[in-house]
Enzyme design. Structure first.
Site, PDB file in Angstrom:
ATOM      1  N   CYS A  87      -1.715   7.621  -3.034  1.00  0.00           N
ATOM      2  CA  CYS A  87      -0.630   6.484  -3.498  1.00  0.00           C
ATOM      3  C   CYS A  87      -1.020   5.982  -4.783  1.00  0.00           C
ATOM      4  O   CYS A  87      -0.385   6.207  -5.790  1.00  0.00           O
ATOM      5  CB  CYS A  87      -0.496   5.331  -2.577  1.00  0.00           C
ATOM      6  SG  CYS A  87      -0.256   6.060  -0.749  1.00  0.00           S
ATOM      7  N   HIS A 146       2.243  -0.929  -6.021  1.00  0.00           N
ATOM      8  CA  HIS A 146       0.916  -0.436  -5.585  1.00  0.00           C
ATOM      9  C   HIS A 146       0.174  -0.024  -6.837  1.00  0.00           C
ATOM     10  O   HIS A 146      -0.666   1.007  -6.622  1.00  0.00           O
ATOM     11  CB  HIS A 146       1.262   0.868  -4.691  1.00  0.00           C
ATOM     12  CG  HIS A 146      -0.122   0.887  -3.513  1.00  0.00           C
ATOM     13  ND1 HIS A 146      -0.255   1.792  -3.016  1.00  0.00           N
ATOM     14  CD2 HIS A 146      -0.818  -0.072  -3.035  1.00  0.00           C
ATOM     15  CE1 HIS A 146      -1.501   1.780  -2.003  1.00  0.00           C
ATOM     16  NE2 HIS A 146      -1.656   0.382  -2.194  1.00  0.00           N
TER      17      HIS A 146
END
Ligand SMILES: [Ca+2]
Length: 567
Positions: A87, A146
């Site tokens: 991610c 993120h």
């Protein structure tokens, strides 16, 4: 190299003429042909989270994705596009056009003391939004950010989307959470509760994206980044979406892998001479699997999550059409890493124990959710994990697990975290009716996340800065994909990966790869993209040559030995 058909100086000179005069004129574009007069495109960059190479329909999957398939049918599908296997590094690389270590996100969201492992975007990179904003674009983001370790409501916000080039933002700062009650849910710079009883994050992301397009009244083009969290764990999906997949997976993972593989060959996505990898050693044959209903349900919910994402893509497409912008919008769709084998919440007995009466209070409507895995639903039910928990609703929190991840990554091996093809291969759909003349074609040029920045700079006629806000900026690493739109080659030295000590370099047909702490393996990707015949012994000189390339890249980008020796 991407040639830039529209420089910042041109922009400044043109600005006096009014926005309608923003056209790409007379430049020679990266494919070598003279660019036609046209308005600069909007760019919509859509990403899925933890989704395998073979899940969506137009890459061989049985999951219902008519909207993505429609974009593919009227555009291009890249068969060798790569992410960085996880991610945060993927998002850092995608947003900055650099390798993740160069942007300060060599691993995840913690500060490990090295400049390349701060867990926070540094000031030697710029985001696509920052670059396109300089070129007059409006910039919007919906979904998962993120790329900063500062995720709390009152923590420093210097690396939140609004401070990194986005005019509007609705989404989450953190990397995972409940779909019914995500932690770090944020509108612009303020964290907010979900606000309604029927909140479901995938739909909220889609609706925000639609709103941003609808409310874009400027004549200037826009860049929009739509970072869905689906189908990352937890397996949360709406009942009507799950119902569509009831019984779909009763045939099990072995049959699913075989069916997908067959379709992928028929579609030309994979070559029939590449053998399907064997089932993962940790995965039992389907006929020997226990708790079949539980396993089936996990994949039904996963499919429902991808289905819901696709419905959102449909709503975005519909709004682009309503706004008259569909023809001159470049839409990209990709995934941030391969299918995820993490057995999050799915091992051990069910907790809390359903036979115990647990006194829990409902959560205040206005309270912020601070837990990635909430202990309690907003209406006061315990959130359960463990083997046998039937996923879908808000009071469950489990992953879909390794057997299905193995199927998601058909025909490849390994998963999210690893840089074998199962971890880093992603669909890439490119759709832009005004500029991409090909329809329903495949592109086999290898490409990487770093190319998205270079492509955006190219098609927007933007200029990638050497300095930004007084800081020297690292030159971008990628190449524009525009030549590939016309099926021309993309020239580059090589593509590189490092994540948790898993390493790889790809140069033309050769890939040198290792699984930490293992040895280097060498594969001929034209003959064997499923990485089954290691040629390292046979071609020691090729191994040496690629290893030297890799080591020089790793030193240049600040890659540290794994495990990290924390400073
Ligand atoms: Ca991911």
């Amino acid at each position: 190299m991407s040639s830039q058909c529209y420089t910042r100086r041109d922009f400044i000179e043109t600005i006096g003429l009014g926005t309608a005069a923003f056209v790409v004129t007379g430049g020679v574009n990266a494919s070598g042909s003279r660019a036609e007069k046209r308005q600069r495109p909007n760019i919509v960059l859509i990403m899925a989270d933890d989704m395998g190479y073979s899940d969506i329909g137009c890459y061989g999957g049985e999951i219902r994705t008519p909207n993505l398939d429609g974009l593919a049918a009227d555009g291009l599908r890249f068969t060798q596009f790569y992410n960085t296997a996880r991610c945060c590094p993927t998002r850092a690389s995608l947003m900055t056009g650099l390798y993740p270590h160069q942007a300060g996100v060599g691993h995840m969201m913690e500060d490990n003391g090295y400049e390349s492992y701060r867990g926070d975007l540094n000031n030697r990179c710029v985001t696509i939004a920052e670059v396109l904003k300089l070129a007059g674009y409006s910039t919007y983001m919906a979904g998962k950010w993120h790329v900063t370790r500062f995720r709390g409501p009152d923590w420093p916000k210097h690396n939140w989307p609004r401070q990194r080039g986005f005019d509007r933002f609705f989404g989450t700062i953190h990397g995972a959470g409940s779909y019914y009650d995500p932690c770090s849910l944020t509108r612009d710079n303020t964290q907010v509760p979900p606000g309604s009883d029927d909140f479901y994050y995938t739909n909220a992301i889609s609706e925000s994206a639609v709103t941003f397009i609808r409310e874009h009244k400027s004549d200037n083009p826009f860049f929009m980044y739509v970072a869905f969290t689906a189908p990352h764990w937890p397996m949360h999906a709406l009942p009507q979406d799950i119902a569509r997949y009831k019984g779909q997976y009763a045939g099990g993972w072995d049959a699913l892998r075989a069916e997908r593989h067959k379709r992928m060959i028929e579609m030309g996505i994979v070559d029939e001479k590449w053998k399907l990898t064997p089932r993962d050693n940790d995965v039992p044959p389907w006929e020997k699997a226990e708790d079949k209903q539980w396993f089936e349900r996990r994949m039904e919910v996963y499919a429902a999550m991808v289905d819901c994402l696709d419905q959102g893509v449909g709503r975005i497409v519909e709004q682009l059409k309503k706004s008259g912008k569909f023809e001159n919008t470049l839409v990209f769709f990709l995934a941030d890493n391969g299918g995820c084998a993490e057995e999050y919440g799915s091992r051990g007995p069910i907790k809390p124990d359903p036979s115990e009466d647990i006194p829990l209070k409902p959560m205040d409507r206005n309270a912020l959710q601070r837990d990635m895995q909430p202990k309690v639903t907003r209406d006061g039910r315990p959130v359960r994990t463990g083997r046998g928990v039937m996923p879908g609703p808000a009071d469950t929190y489990i992953a879909y697990g390794k057997p299905w991840a193995n199927a998601s990554n058909t025909p490849f091996r390994l998963y999210k975290h690893w840089v074998h093809e199962g971890g880093i291969s992603t669909p890439l759909i490119a759709h832009w009716p005004e500029r991409i003349t090909a329809r329903n074609e495949l592109r086999r040029q290898p490409g990487h996340l770093i190319d998205i920045m270079a492509t955006c700079v190219d098609v927007a006629g933007a200029e990638y800065p050497s300095e930004y806000k007084g800081n020297k900026i690292i030159p971008m690493e990628g190449r524009s994909l525009v030549p590939a739109f016309d099926n021309k080659p993309i020239k580059r030295e090589a593509i590189y990966w490092e994540h948790e000590g898993n390493r790889a370099v790809r140069q033309s047909k050769w890939k040198l790869v290792s699984r930490h702490p293992g040895r280097w393996e060498l594969y001929d990707m034209e003959a064997d993209r499923t990485e089954l015949t290691n040629l390292a012994q046979k071609y020691p000189q090729k191994v040496e040559q690629l290893k030297t390339l890799y080591e020089s890249w790793a030193a240049r980008c600040g890659v540290q030995p794994w495990p990290l020796n924390k400073k």
